[in-house]
Write a protein that holds these residues in place. Structure first.
Motif, PDB file in Angstrom:
ATOM      1  N   ASP A   1      -5.474  -1.630  -5.419  1.00  0.00           N
ATOM      2  CA  ASP A   1      -4.861  -2.223  -3.894  1.00  0.00           C
ATOM      3  C   ASP A   1      -5.924  -3.121  -3.380  1.00  0.00           C
ATOM      4  O   ASP A   1      -6.826  -2.721  -2.824  1.00  0.00           O
TER       5      ASP A   1
ATOM      6  N   LEU B   1      -8.331   1.940  -4.211  1.00  0.00           N
ATOM      7  CA  LEU B   1      -7.739   1.638  -2.958  1.00  0.00           C
ATOM      8  C   LEU B   1      -8.501   0.472  -2.036  1.00  0.00           C
ATOM      9  O   LEU B   1      -9.459   0.349  -2.712  1.00  0.00           O
ATOM     10  N   ASP B   2      -8.065   0.275  -0.858  1.00  0.00           N
ATOM     11  CA  ASP B   2      -8.710  -0.636   0.037  1.00  0.00           C
ATOM     12  C   ASP B   2     -10.386  -0.099   0.530  1.00  0.00           C
ATOM     13  O   ASP B   2     -10.899  -0.815   1.125  1.00  0.00           O
TER      14      ASP B   2
ATOM     15  N   THR C   1       0.754  -1.130   0.029  1.00  0.00           N
ATOM     16  CA  THR C   1       0.016   0.036   0.168  1.00  0.00           C
ATOM     17  C   THR C   1       0.903   1.146   0.105  1.00  0.00           C
ATOM     18  O   THR C   1       0.542   2.334  -0.679  1.00  0.00           O
TER      19      THR C   1
END
Length: 281
Positions: A152, A80-81, A43
């Motif tokens: 990610d 992203l997460d 990350t």
């Protein structure tokens, strides 16, 4: 060959963790999988590439530019997460907002992906499951003129059927040789199916980065006695496990002794042995 992303000597230090001297090149028209244990720096690497963190040293070049200008950002798709969208918005709201953010926003493409991913119409994002939020973020990333996707853990929280469908979408996306994807995942089978290149991160360092097929061709899983293993030069042994019936080791293919039993290595084998090294079983 042109490159979608280049990281040269990239470093970032935090209290208790350092990303150190990362060199990585993603050619255009390819998918690179980023793999590593929790806390390996995946990350952090993504955030540095996107300019969301300030690097201590090194260079980042995205789509041929060292500066993340508005024009470059126009062509980046990012997942992203977390989805990052306000929880009160609906799909219609998301489309209306992003139409103002991207000159290349394609409302029809967004509608197609929304149907394909079965995204709920008329419901607030706060009612979505984590997996549905990830599908929304992927739909957004694919609905403007993205030339590079950075994702990610984009397939985490999704069931195997949906993951397989999204991997097929990724493979369709890169049929245009001007498009590329960098994505991290703990699901090694996803990387093995979709990726052209694999980068292994371990404790903030890239320990291996190469074409996936070359990696899988380079190593085998050797099952042998400890005496046989000791006959192999140590630099050709990635890691091994002892068990009651002998030793299992990941070694370079050309170093397998005559008559020894060796199986083709899977990507998961390579990952586990690089991370764990010697492990007593």
């Amino acid at each position: 060959m042109t490159h979608a992303l280049e990281l040269r000597g990239l470093s970032k230090r935090y209290d208790g963790f350092s990303l150190t001297d990362v060199n990585l090149t993603l050619p255009s028209g390819c998918i690179m999988g980023l793999i590593g244990e929790n806390g390996a720096g995946k990350t952090t690497l993504m955030r540095l590439a996107l300019g969301l963190e300030t690097r201590d040293s090194g260079e980042v070049e995205v789509l041929g530019s060292r500066a993340l200008t508005p024009d470059i950002k126009e062509h980046l798709g990012v997942v992203l997460d977390e989805s990052g969208f306000p929880e009160g918005l609906t799909l219609r709201d998301v489309g209306a907002v992003l139409k103002r953010c991207y000159r290349t926003w394609d409302a029809k493409a967004f509608e197609r992906y929304a149907r394909r991913f079965s995204l709920p119409q008329g419901q607030a994002i706060k009612t979505f499951s984590r997996g549905t939020k990830m599908k929304l973020a992927i739909a957004v990333a694919l609905s403007h003129d993205s030339r590079l996707l950075l994702m990610d853990e984009a397939t985490s929280g999704l069931d195997p059927v949906v993951r397989d469908e999204i991997l097929d979408v990724f493979l369709d996306f890169i049929q245009d040789e001007g498009r590329s994807i960098l994505f991290s995942s703990h699901i090694v089978s996803d990387l093995e199916k979709a990726c052209d290149y694999i980068a292994f991160l371990h404790k903030g360092k890239v320990v291996l980065c190469d074409q996936k097929d070359d990696i899988l061709d380079r190593y085998v899983v050797l099952k042998c006695s400890e005496q046989t293993l000791n006959s192999i030069p140590v630099e050709n042994i990635v890691g091994f496990r002892r068990h009651a019936f002998g030793v299992e080791a990941l070694v370079r293919r050309q170093c397998v002794p005559p008559g020894a039993t060796a199986d083709p290595a899977r990507l998961e084998d390579v990952f586990l042995y690089f991370i764990r090294g010697e492990e007593q079983a």
